[in-house]
Design an enzyme around this catalytic site. Structure first.
Site, short mmCIF file in Angstrom:
data_model
loop_
_atom_site.label_atom_id
_atom_site.label_comp_id
_atom_site.label_asym_id
_atom_site.label_seq_id
_atom_site.Cartn_x
_atom_site.Cartn_y
_atom_site.Cartn_z
N ASP A 31 -1.14 8.70 -1.33
CA ASP A 31 -0.58 9.60 -2.56
C ASP A 31 -2.40 10.57 -2.24
O ASP A 31 -3.51 10.95 -2.11
CB ASP A 31 -1.75 9.19 -4.08
N HIS A 62 -5.62 9.18 -0.93
CA HIS A 62 -5.72 7.35 -1.57
C HIS A 62 -4.82 6.70 -1.66
O HIS A 62 -3.62 7.53 -2.46
CB HIS A 62 -7.44 8.12 -2.60
N CYS A 63 -5.15 5.63 -1.62
CA CYS A 63 -3.65 4.07 -2.04
C CYS A 63 -3.33 4.31 -3.86
O CYS A 63 -4.61 4.39 -4.51
CB CYS A 63 -4.27 3.06 -1.26
N MET A 91 -9.99 2.48 0.55
CA MET A 91 -9.17 3.97 1.15
C MET A 91 -9.25 4.64 0.57
O MET A 91 -7.81 5.57 -0.61
CB MET A 91 -7.13 3.18 0.19
N GLU A 123 -28.93 24.26 -3.25
CA GLU A 123 -30.15 22.88 -3.30
C GLU A 123 -29.12 21.65 -3.15
O GLU A 123 -29.19 20.54 -2.35
CB GLU A 123 -31.18 23.27 -4.04
N THR A 124 -28.03 21.60 -4.29
CA THR A 124 -27.65 20.19 -4.25
C THR A 124 -26.18 20.90 -4.47
O THR A 124 -25.93 21.82 -5.66
CB THR A 124 -28.41 19.70 -5.21
N HIS A 174 -8.20 -0.24 -5.27
CA HIS A 174 -7.35 -0.42 -3.38
C HIS A 174 -8.50 1.70 -3.56
O HIS A 174 -8.95 1.10 -2.42
CB HIS A 174 -5.87 -0.22 -3.92
N HIS A 178 -28.34 13.17 -4.30
CA HIS A 178 -29.07 13.17 -4.99
C HIS A 178 -29.36 12.73 -6.48
O HIS A 178 -30.04 13.40 -7.29
CB HIS A 178 -29.93 15.57 -5.41
N HIS A 220 -26.93 16.72 -1.29
CA HIS A 220 -28.60 17.47 -0.79
C HIS A 220 -28.85 16.80 0.83
O HIS A 220 -28.95 15.96 0.98
CB HIS A 220 -29.23 17.20 -2.31
N HIS A 236 0.59 -1.07 -0.07
CA HIS A 236 -0.44 0.28 -0.18
C HIS A 236 0.88 1.42 0.30
O HIS A 236 2.08 1.10 0.37
CB HIS A 236 -0.94 0.22 1.57
N HIS A 239 -3.56 14.30 -2.88
CA HIS A 239 -3.58 15.54 -3.51
C HIS A 239 -3.16 16.92 -3.23
O HIS A 239 -3.20 17.31 -3.86
CB HIS A 239 -5.48 15.04 -3.79
#
Lengths: 284, 375
Positions: free
Chosen positions: B130, B167-168, B182, B311-312, B177, B338, B287, B127, B132
């Site tokens: 990463d 994330h992996c 992950m 709203e969303t 993964h 939604h 939502h 494993h 971001h």
């Protein structure tokens, strides 16, 4: 099992071609071997919450409680209809196939109200008797000590509807944790004082009773009731209002509320009434 | 003896050699050619972060007190069997710290994130991680690839504010993964706290983290979900479902109903709640039924002004969004994806239980359901 009954009955159908007449040949005679065992409910008294939703003015409240007793004895299947029994209705073209295969000796699940009614109709034709779904009241009387009041809170606040929503949510959360939907063999959930098996187990049973909304206007004393028969009551460890075409009660579980674990069938047998006796007489 | 596990690791390593040079300029260890800068972290205060399981978010200052710090985190990777729905369907999960999503990490801009990643001997897979939010080395993935029985420590400077997915990303197996559990969120707050679109300070009382997962669980020839003994055993069948791009489950925090009933989120009328919504692989659109997003950083990046009264909101796969809402009315709210099919049929539904006084001015039932009046 039921195949024996079929063999006995089919020649009668062939000759007389009138199911009612064929049925009339049976009363009094011993039941064909393999017919589901029946329990005759002679006496039962429960404290019964009237079905449906109740509004007093704008306020959602609990339905009234009534002491009810059996007024007329009736006969009901000792156990739920099994997948094998339902399968014979499918083979005969009287019922729609199940969504997935199920073990023949287990209570059938994945049944919607229309399936249950179709099964009752087919089984009535097959036996020449009148089989039907129980009403909510009949089911509750048959359940006896296994009947559960579905009122979960006494909170009914005219000014703040959220108090009842939150109380219901919390009560349903507490209640919902116990029901494991994994199918169990007939008799797994034991019998009640009438000898009925698995009442209030993990298979809810369709009744013929429709959803009702009662409204009482405290100002004018006016009362109204609206009935919606697209929603029927399924009974089990709690009363559930289910859309009639739902086979999987978990469908649409986005909304608040815990659905039944499974949906199945238990039928009531009507004793032949005066009308049937008359038809029989005319037919002969 | 070559066990299934060593064979899988061998495959992963072989893929690593083949793939990495193509993916990035950074070779296996980019720090070999490091700039000759003095160590900027030498005199910084070190603090240890205490991570908590989602939906809770670790305690954190809304405004950074004092100078940048080195914030030390430890996460242990756990491969485990989890139950993902009320049918008892099991899933071979790979997790950061045992939860889906992994815990939400919080630092402030200019802080250094120093993560020790541990891959216990009991695991089957290599494993890595990463971020971001990090710059270089495939987000740190190229410097953190560890086999079962190994650990590695990565430090990076949090130079950009916002919520960022981690994330992996092991070579050759990245999507598997990620959809196996992950992923998580790192939130980098501005040192002087959040601001609305006019530059006014924004506060919040509580924060919840919602990690949305698209799961791809294989079925047998009878249509029943398959069960597997280990993650490795589930790989081939799972990959086949993944390649169809239609998830069998879309869930918040690893399982259907992980945010409902007695696990529902809670709030009080008048409280301002932050919802951090991450989705590492697939787009979604949260939502709040009966509520709104007062302030929404749809892309999750605080250098951009938030939008108001949504709203969303749309969360791109591979990102995390932030919405802040002050609850104005008591009741049970549903927090959903939604795409309502995914919410109701595939599992992406949570609840918020909100207590307080009902406001009849905002809403009231003028007349309750009754037979249609005769005109």
């Amino acid at each position: 099992m039921l195949a024996n009954g079929k063999k006995t009955l089919l020649p009668l159908f062939a000759v007389l071609s009138l199911p009612l007449v064929a049925g009339a040949a049976l009363p009094g005679a011993a039941e064909p071997a393999g017919l589901p065992e029946l329990v005759r409910i002679e006496e039962s008294s429960i404290t019964y919450r009237l079905p449906g939703e109740y509004l007093v003015g704008r306020t959602a409240t609990n339905a009234p409680l009534e002491k009810i007793s059996l007024t007329r004895p009736f006969e009901i299947m000792r156990r739920q209809v099994t997948a094998g029994e339902y399968g014979r209705c499918v083979e005969a073209g009287g019922c729609l196939a199940l969504d997935a295969p199920q073990a023949a000796d287990m209570p059938v699940v994945g049944i919607n109200w229309h399936d249950a009614v179709a099964y009752a109709a087919w089984f009535s034709r097959e036996t020449g008797e009148t089989w039907r779904l129980p009403t909510d009241r009949e089911w509750s009387l048959a359940a006896g000590s296994r009947y559960r009041d579905d009122a979960l809170t006494d909170i009914a606040d005219a000014q703040d509807p959220s108090r009842r929503w939150i109380a219901l949510y919390e009560a349903e959360t507490a209640r919902g944790a116990d029901v494991d939907p994994t199918p169990r063999p007939v008799g797994h959930f034991g019998s009640n004082e009438h000898g009925l098996l698995d009442m209030g187990g993990n298979v809810w049973e369709w009744t013929d009773s429709c959803y009702l909304r009662h409204r009482f206007d405290p100002v004018t004393d006016a009362e109204s009731v609206v009935e919606n028969c697209g929603i029927r009551i399924a009974q089990g460890s709690h009363r559930a209002y289910m859309t009639t075409f739902f086979r999987d009660p978990k469908a649409g579980a986005c909304s608040v509320g815990i659905p039944p674990a499974n949906l199945g069938i238990r039928l009531v047998r009507d004793e032949p009434g005066a009308l049937q006796v008359l038809k029989t007489w005319i037919g002969l | 003896m070559i066990t299934r596990r060593t064979a899988l690791i061998g495959t992963a390593m072989a893929t690593l050699m083949a793939v990495v040079p193509v993916l990035a300029d950074e070779a296996a260890n980019p720090t070999l050619n490091a700039l000759d800068l003095p160590d900027q972290t030498a005199n910084l205060e070190r603090v240890q972060a205490t991570l908590v399981a989602p939906p809770a978010v670790m305690d954190h200052d809304r405004v950074a007190p004092g100078a940048p710090k080195i914030v030390e985190f430890t996460m242990t990777i756990e491969e485990k069997t989890v139950v993902v729905d009320d049918q008892g369907t099991t899933f071979q999960a790979m997790t950061f710290n045992g939860t889906m999503p992994g815990p939400t990490m919080v630092v402030h801009e200019g802080d250094y994130v120093e993560l020790t990643l541990v891959n216990p001997e009991t695991n089957e897979m290599p494993h890595n991680i990463d971020f971001h939010a990090a710059t270089g080395a495939l987000g740190g993935a190229a410097l953190t690839l560890i086999n079962p029985g190994e650990q590695a420590t990565l430090r990076f400077k949090a130079t950009r504010t916002g919520t960022f997915v981690y994330h992996c990303a092991p070579p050759g197996m990245v999507p598997w993964h990620v959809v196996s559990g992950m992923s998580g969120t790192l939130m980098v707050l501005p040192r002087d706290g959040l601001k609305d679109e006019r530059g006014n300070p924004v506060t919040y009382d509580t924060a919840y983290t919602i990690g949305e997962f698209d799961l791809y669980i294989p079925k047998d020839e009878n249509g029943n979900y398959m069960t597997f003994e280990s993650v490795g055993e589930s790989y081939a069948d799972t990959l086949e479902v993944m390649r169809g791009l239609i998830p069998t489950h879309v869930v918040f925090n690893g399982a259907k109903n992980s945010l409902t009933g007695d696990k529902a989120m809670t709030a009080k009328v008048g409280e301002r709640v932050m919802f951090i919504h991450s989705t590492a692989n697939r787009d979604t659109r949260p939502h709040l039924i009966g509520g709104h997003g007062d302030l929404v950083w749809e892309t999750g990046k605080f250098a951009n002004p938030p939008e108001r009264d949504l709203e969303t909101w749309f969360v791109r796969g591979g990102s995390a969004a932030v919405a802040i809402y002050e609850f104005l009315q008591p009741g049970i709210y549903a927090y959903v994806n939604h795409n309502l099919i995914e919410a109701a049929e595939l599992g992406a539904t949570g609840h918020v239980k909100v207590e307080g006084e009902w406001n009849n001015d905002l809403m009231m039932q003028v007349s309750a359901p009754a037979p249609i009046a005769v005109q």
